[in-house]
Design a protein around this motif. Sequence first.
Motif, PDB file in Angstrom:
ATOM      1  N   UNK A 198      40.583  36.571  41.178  1.00 12.47           N
ATOM      2  CA  UNK A 198      41.771  36.702  42.005  1.00 12.47           C
ATOM      3  C   UNK A 198      41.418  37.485  43.259  1.00 12.47           C
ATOM      4  N   UNK A 199      41.943  37.076  44.381  1.00  8.27           N
ATOM      5  CA  UNK A 199      41.702  37.748  45.663  1.00  8.27           C
ATOM      6  C   UNK A 199      42.970  38.444  46.117  1.00  8.27           C
ATOM      7  N   UNK A 200      42.859  39.753  46.344  1.00  8.51           N
ATOM      8  CA  UNK A 200      43.997  40.523  46.843  1.00  8.51           C
ATOM      9  C   UNK A 200      43.751  40.833  48.311  1.00  8.51           C
ATOM     10  N   UNK A 201      44.564  40.280  49.157  1.00 10.87           N
ATOM     11  CA  UNK A 201      44.554  40.344  50.626  1.00 10.87           C
ATOM     12  C   UNK A 201      43.817  39.114  51.153  1.00 10.87           C
ATOM     13  N   UNK A 202      44.428  38.474  52.109  1.00 12.86           N
ATOM     14  CA  UNK A 202      43.890  37.216  52.633  1.00 12.86           C
ATOM     15  C   UNK A 202      43.720  37.272  54.149  1.00 12.86           C
ATOM     16  N   UNK A 203      43.247  38.415  54.647  1.00 15.99           N
ATOM     17  CA  UNK A 203      43.018  38.573  56.083  1.00 15.99           C
ATOM     18  C   UNK A 203      41.803  37.800  56.561  1.00 15.99           C
ATOM     19  N   UNK A 204      41.441  38.033  57.818  1.00 15.52           N
ATOM     20  CA  UNK A 204      40.402  37.266  58.498  1.00 15.52           C
ATOM     21  C   UNK A 204      39.068  37.203  57.788  1.00 15.52           C
ATOM     22  N   UNK A 205      38.570  38.321  57.284  1.00 15.21           N
ATOM     23  CA  UNK A 205      37.239  38.355  56.680  1.00 15.21           C
ATOM     24  C   UNK A 205      37.182  37.552  55.394  1.00 15.21           C
ATOM     25  N   UNK A 206      38.323  37.355  54.738  1.00 13.86           N
ATOM     26  CA  UNK A 206      38.313  36.678  53.437  1.00 13.86           C
ATOM     27  C   UNK A 206      37.933  35.207  53.537  1.00 13.86           C
ATOM     28  N   UNK A 207      37.983  34.635  54.718  1.00 15.38           N
ATOM     29  CA  UNK A 207      37.496  33.254  54.869  1.00 15.38           C
ATOM     30  C   UNK A 207      36.020  33.193  54.497  1.00 15.38           C
ATOM     31  N   UNK A 208      35.264  34.227  54.847  1.00 16.47           N
ATOM     32  CA  UNK A 208      33.840  34.275  54.501  1.00 16.47           C
ATOM     33  C   UNK A 208      33.644  34.483  52.999  1.00 16.47           C
ATOM     34  N   UNK A 209      34.486  35.312  52.389  1.00 16.92           N
ATOM     35  CA  UNK A 209      34.396  35.539  50.947  1.00 16.92           C
ATOM     36  C   UNK A 209      34.650  34.228  50.207  1.00 16.92           C
ATOM     37  N   UNK A 210      35.740  33.567  50.583  1.00 21.47           N
ATOM     38  CA  UNK A 210      36.119  32.338  49.883  1.00 21.47           C
ATOM     39  C   UNK A 210      35.122  31.214  50.125  1.00 21.47           C
ATOM     40  N   UNK A 211      34.566  31.150  51.310  1.00 23.01           N
ATOM     41  CA  UNK A 211      33.534  30.151  51.591  1.00 23.01           C
ATOM     42  C   UNK A 211      32.323  30.381  50.686  1.00 23.01           C
ATOM     43  N   UNK A 212      31.925  31.638  50.528  1.00 19.50           N
ATOM     44  CA  UNK A 212      30.794  31.969  49.656  1.00 19.50           C
ATOM     45  C   UNK A 212      31.129  31.672  48.199  1.00 19.50           C
ATOM     46  N   UNK A 225      44.195  47.881  39.137  1.00 22.19           N
ATOM     47  CA  UNK A 225      43.213  46.908  38.623  1.00 22.19           C
ATOM     48  C   UNK A 225      42.475  47.485  37.418  1.00 22.19           C
ATOM     49  N   UNK A 226      42.070  48.729  37.526  1.00 15.41           N
ATOM     50  CA  UNK A 226      41.360  49.387  36.425  1.00 15.41           C
ATOM     51  C   UNK A 226      42.279  49.487  35.203  1.00 15.41           C
ATOM     52  N   UNK A 227      43.526  49.906  35.420  1.00 16.61           N
ATOM     53  CA  UNK A 227      44.481  50.020  34.313  1.00 16.61           C
ATOM     54  C   UNK A 227      44.705  48.667  33.641  1.00 16.61           C
ATOM     55  N   UNK A 228      44.625  47.581  34.419  1.00 20.56           N
ATOM     56  CA  UNK A 228      44.815  46.231  33.873  1.00 20.56           C
ATOM     57  C   UNK A 228      43.543  45.697  33.218  1.00 20.56           C
ATOM     58  N   UNK A 229      42.455  46.461  33.304  1.00 20.49           N
ATOM     59  CA  UNK A 229      41.200  46.033  32.682  1.00 20.49           C
ATOM     60  C   UNK A 229      40.468  44.949  33.446  1.00 20.49           C
ATOM     61  N   UNK A 230      40.719  44.857  34.752  1.00 19.33           N
ATOM     62  CA  UNK A 230      40.065  43.835  35.581  1.00 19.33           C
ATOM     63  C   UNK A 230      38.799  44.411  36.202  1.00 19.33           C
ATOM     64  N   UNK A 231      37.723  43.633  36.194  1.00 24.63           N
ATOM     65  CA  UNK A 231      36.520  44.019  36.921  1.00 24.63           C
ATOM     66  C   UNK A 231      36.809  43.845  38.410  1.00 24.63           C
ATOM     67  N   UNK A 232      36.155  44.653  39.241  1.00 24.76           N
ATOM     68  CA  UNK A 232      36.548  44.747  40.652  1.00 24.76           C
ATOM     69  C   UNK A 232      35.366  44.608  41.588  1.00 24.76           C
ATOM     70  N   UNK A 233      35.576  43.838  42.645  1.00 30.04           N
ATOM     71  CA  UNK A 233      34.714  43.885  43.817  1.00 30.04           C
ATOM     72  C   UNK A 233      35.572  44.496  44.912  1.00 30.04           C
ATOM     73  N   UNK A 234      35.256  45.716  45.295  1.00 31.06           N
ATOM     74  CA  UNK A 234      35.982  46.391  46.368  1.00 31.06           C
ATOM     75  C   UNK A 234      35.251  46.139  47.664  1.00 31.06           C
ATOM     76  N   UNK A 269      46.331  37.128  32.445  1.00 27.84           N
ATOM     77  CA  UNK A 269      45.249  37.464  31.513  1.00 27.84           C
ATOM     78  C   UNK A 269      43.956  36.718  31.816  1.00 27.84           C
ATOM     79  N   UNK A 270      44.044  35.502  32.304  1.00 32.63           N
ATOM     80  CA  UNK A 270      42.843  34.686  32.534  1.00 32.63           C
ATOM     81  C   UNK A 270      41.961  35.247  33.650  1.00 32.63           C
ATOM     82  N   UNK A 271      42.536  36.018  34.564  1.00 33.03           N
ATOM     83  CA  UNK A 271      41.757  36.570  35.676  1.00 33.03           C
ATOM     84  C   UNK A 271      40.953  37.766  35.173  1.00 33.03           C
ATOM     85  N   UNK A 272      39.634  37.684  35.327  1.00 28.93           N
ATOM     86  CA  UNK A 272      38.755  38.760  34.877  1.00 28.93           C
ATOM     87  C   UNK A 272      38.263  39.634  36.020  1.00 28.93           C
TER      88      UNK A 272
END
Length: 196
Positions: free
Chosen positions: A38-52, A116-125, A95-98
């Motif tokens: 799951x991606x939180x925030x969809x600003x300009x730089x995220x086009x590069x994240x999603x492309x990758x 995110x931590x409380x929800x048990x989700x692994x994070x890329x900050x 639940x499906x989002x890890x």
Amino acid sequence: MSKPRDYALAAKSGTAQIPAPALDYLPRGPKRYRPKIGLIACGGITAYHLKAYKSAGYDVVALCDPDINKAKARQREFYPAASIHADYRDLLRRDAIEIVDVATHPAQRIAILKDCIAAGKHILSQKPFVTDLTVGQKLVDLADKRGVKLAVNQNGRWAPHFSWMRAAIARNLLGPIFAAHLEQSTVARFEVQKMP
């Protein structure tokens, strides 16, 4: 006195280009682990994240931004089947989002990371992780306590030309190196200083 455009420019030498050796320098993806992201925030730089992510075959299933139109634009461009959320907490309830990629500005990020931590989700900050090291250490400790992986994106760490040069230096293809200046522009340029 030299003309300003000639300042500090050395005369052209008789250097020639040679083909670069083939090196194993690209990051390796997981062999079997294909989590939903799951991606939180969809600003300009995220086009590069999603492309990758798309290029790597990763499964982004949810996009979140308070400006729902930004999330919809990313959905249309990259992951048409992804769900759209205005509130990141709705994404965290899935639940499906890890793994969650948190791409907000630093001031907004702290509360989101805690949730995110409380929800048990692994994070890329995204960077900068924090602007206060004490806060950063508390987040790291909290993630450790909950068994959550907390990673911080490092700008250019896996940029192909940087990664190739690190591999070349590690294999001693250039001899002993004192320093390396790697510059990203339209053409990758390397300056290597050998040990005296």
